[in-house]
Scaffold this motif. Structure first.
Motif, short mmCIF file in Angstrom:
data_model
loop_
_atom_site.label_atom_id
_atom_site.label_comp_id
_atom_site.label_asym_id
_atom_site.label_seq_id
_atom_site.Cartn_x
_atom_site.Cartn_y
_atom_site.Cartn_z
N MET A 44 -9.21 -3.25 0.49
CA MET A 44 -9.12 -1.82 0.79
C MET A 44 -10.42 -1.28 1.39
SD MET A 44 -6.02 -1.41 -0.15
CE MET A 44 -5.72 0.35 -0.14
N ASN A 55 -11.64 2.78 0.19
CA ASN A 55 -10.98 3.94 0.79
C ASN A 55 -10.84 5.04 -0.26
OD1 ASN A 55 -9.05 2.15 -0.52
ND2 ASN A 55 -7.48 3.58 0.15
N ASN A 56 -11.35 6.22 0.01
CA ASN A 56 -11.25 7.33 -0.94
C ASN A 56 -11.55 8.64 -0.23
OD1 ASN A 56 -14.27 8.34 -2.06
ND2 ASN A 56 -14.28 6.34 -1.06
N LYS A 57 -11.26 9.74 -0.90
CA LYS A 57 -11.40 11.06 -0.30
C LYS A 57 -12.77 11.69 -0.55
CE LYS A 57 -6.43 11.92 -0.49
NZ LYS A 57 -5.33 12.74 -1.06
N GLN A 76 -13.97 8.05 3.17
CA GLN A 76 -13.90 6.99 4.16
C GLN A 76 -12.52 6.35 4.14
OE1 GLN A 76 -17.23 4.38 3.18
NE2 GLN A 76 -15.95 3.12 1.86
N ASP A 77 -12.13 5.83 5.31
CA ASP A 77 -10.78 5.28 5.47
C ASP A 77 -10.65 3.88 4.91
OD1 ASP A 77 -9.91 7.57 6.77
OD2 ASP A 77 -10.47 6.81 8.75
N GLY A 78 -11.74 3.15 4.79
CA GLY A 78 -11.66 1.76 4.34
C GLY A 78 -11.34 0.83 5.48
N ASN A 79 -10.90 -0.37 5.16
CA ASN A 79 -10.63 -1.39 6.16
C ASN A 79 -9.27 -1.15 6.83
OD1 ASN A 79 -13.03 -2.93 5.70
ND2 ASN A 79 -12.13 -3.70 3.81
N ASN A 119 -21.10 4.28 0.63
CA ASN A 119 -20.34 4.30 1.87
C ASN A 119 -20.66 3.07 2.71
OD1 ASN A 119 -20.54 7.71 1.64
ND2 ASN A 119 -18.60 6.80 2.29
N THR A 134 -16.60 -4.59 0.69
CA THR A 134 -17.56 -3.77 1.41
C THR A 134 -18.72 -4.67 1.84
OG1 THR A 134 -16.99 -1.74 0.21
CG2 THR A 134 -19.18 -1.84 1.21
N GLU A 142 0.83 -1.21 0.00
CA GLU A 142 0.00 0.00 0.00
C GLU A 142 0.86 1.26 0.00
OE1 GLU A 142 -3.77 2.15 2.27
OE2 GLU A 142 -3.26 0.07 2.76
N ARG A 190 -5.44 -1.59 8.08
CA ARG A 190 -4.22 -2.11 7.46
C ARG A 190 -3.63 -3.20 8.34
NH1 ARG A 190 -0.73 2.79 4.85
NH2 ARG A 190 0.54 0.96 4.34
#
Length: 341
Positions: A118, A121-123, A97-100, A148, A183, A21, A102
């Motif tokens: 992931m 995860n996106n802005k 959202q941050d996603g899962n 989301n 998701t 990542e 790491r």
């Protein structure tokens, strides 16, 4: 000698010494930096012109960047300069959202594969829209949209519609991601009834937006390679009935039979790259047989060179997409495929 011919021997060992990542983040930040002139010209690739028209859109060539590489559109101009005929950005959601947690990305080096979980995860869609509006790349750009994680599955349509409204007038097509395995409950949207409800709502919104902006932006549905034949046929039939503009075969797989005993095979998430080449092509063939030319198909999954690319197109794909082969072979793979199609 192309700069990118040095990738396998010189650059990849450095990239592969990093956490996957972190390496991905470095690739995107480097791509963003190289998107500036005159650097962009130094790092671009000249590829043959192989024009195709699909979904009413004119592509310089049929080879595209798959969703997931540049989720936020941070490096649009750089990826465009590598010779892709089109770019698919995202998957993007209404809110950031941050996603899962790491670690959530793993290399299966023995098989040239990747596992990721992931989790979208996106802005957020507004950040992507800003990058779309500021791009200089003139090629076709698609946007993959999703929901989301905190949005209940029964309210998923509202998230897809929010994303669709925001990206509609600054992209060329919209991909509906209902097949990412990372998701919770998302893949349930591929079942006939939920899919028809979702796509009906999106087609209605597409019609409204077409009138608002006086332009038609095609809708594409992306499916998993893990559907049963019965499920796949139902998705195909729903797409035809609702006049969906295109279908992508396939997303990543949750199967591990292809990499049994290899590194990270026990990690959960979506497997991509060479291990899913056969499985994704089989799904593509079955979809092509069912659709019988009524809807164009995009082939993605394990395309590692010109032979695999030709196989996807022989199986029924009008367009194809790359992701994992970029990581294992570098940008030269784009030129090699386009020039020899």
């Amino acid at each position: 000698m192309s700069l990118y011919s040095l990738y396998p021997g010189l650059i990849r060992p450095l990239v592969f010494s990093m956490d996957p990542e972190n390496a991905h983040s470095l690739t995107i930040s480097t791509g963003r930096f190289l998107s500036k002139q005159p650097l962009l010209k130094l790092f671009s690739q000249n590829v043959a012109l192989k024009p195709v028209e699909v979904m009413g859109l004119k592509f310089d060539n049929p080879v595209g960047l798959a969703a997931g590489m540049d989720k936020n559109g941070d490096a649009i101009d750089y990826f465009g300069a590598l010779g892709f005929g089109y770019l698919e950005l995202g998957t993007v959601t209404p809110k950031p959202q941050d996603g899962n947690p790491r670690p959530r990305m793993f290399r299966v080096k023995e098989a040239r594969g990747l596992i990721n979980r992931m989790g979208f995860n996106n802005k957020g869609v507004d950040y992507l829209v800003n990058n779309l509006r500021n791009r200089h790349y003139k090629g076709i750009v698609g946007v993959s949209i999703g929901k989301n994680e905190t949005t209940p599955i029964e309210n998923a349509a509202s998230d897809y519609i929010i994303c669709m409204q925001k990206v509609y007038n600054c992209c060329d097509y919209i991909a509906v991601n209902v097949s990412c395995p990372n998701t919770p409950d998302l893949t349930a949207l591929q079942e006939a009834e939920p899919l028809i409800r979702l796509l009906t709502a999106l087609k209605e919104e597409q019609s409204r937006l077409q009138k608002q902006y006086n332009r038609y932006v095609p809708l594409v549905v992306k499916v998993a390679p893990d559907l049963t034949d019965e499920q796949l046929m139902a998705v195909c039939d729903a797409c035809v009935e609702l006049k969906i503009d295109g279908m992508t075969c396939t997303n990543t797989t949750t199967s591990r039979s292809e990499i049994h005993g290899m590194s990270h095979a026990s990690e959960w998430g979506g497997l991509s790259g060479e291990p899913i080449q056969f499985k994704s092509t089989e799904t593509l063939k079955k979809a092509a047989a069912r659709l019988n030319g009524r809807i164009p198909l995009i082939g993605v999954g394990g395309i590692n060179g010109i032979i695999a690319a030709r196989d996807k197109m022989s199986a029924g794909a009008s367009l194809i997409q790359l992701y994992s082969s970029l990581i294992y072979q570098g940008p030269i793979v784009v030129k090699e495929i386009v020039d020899n199609l």
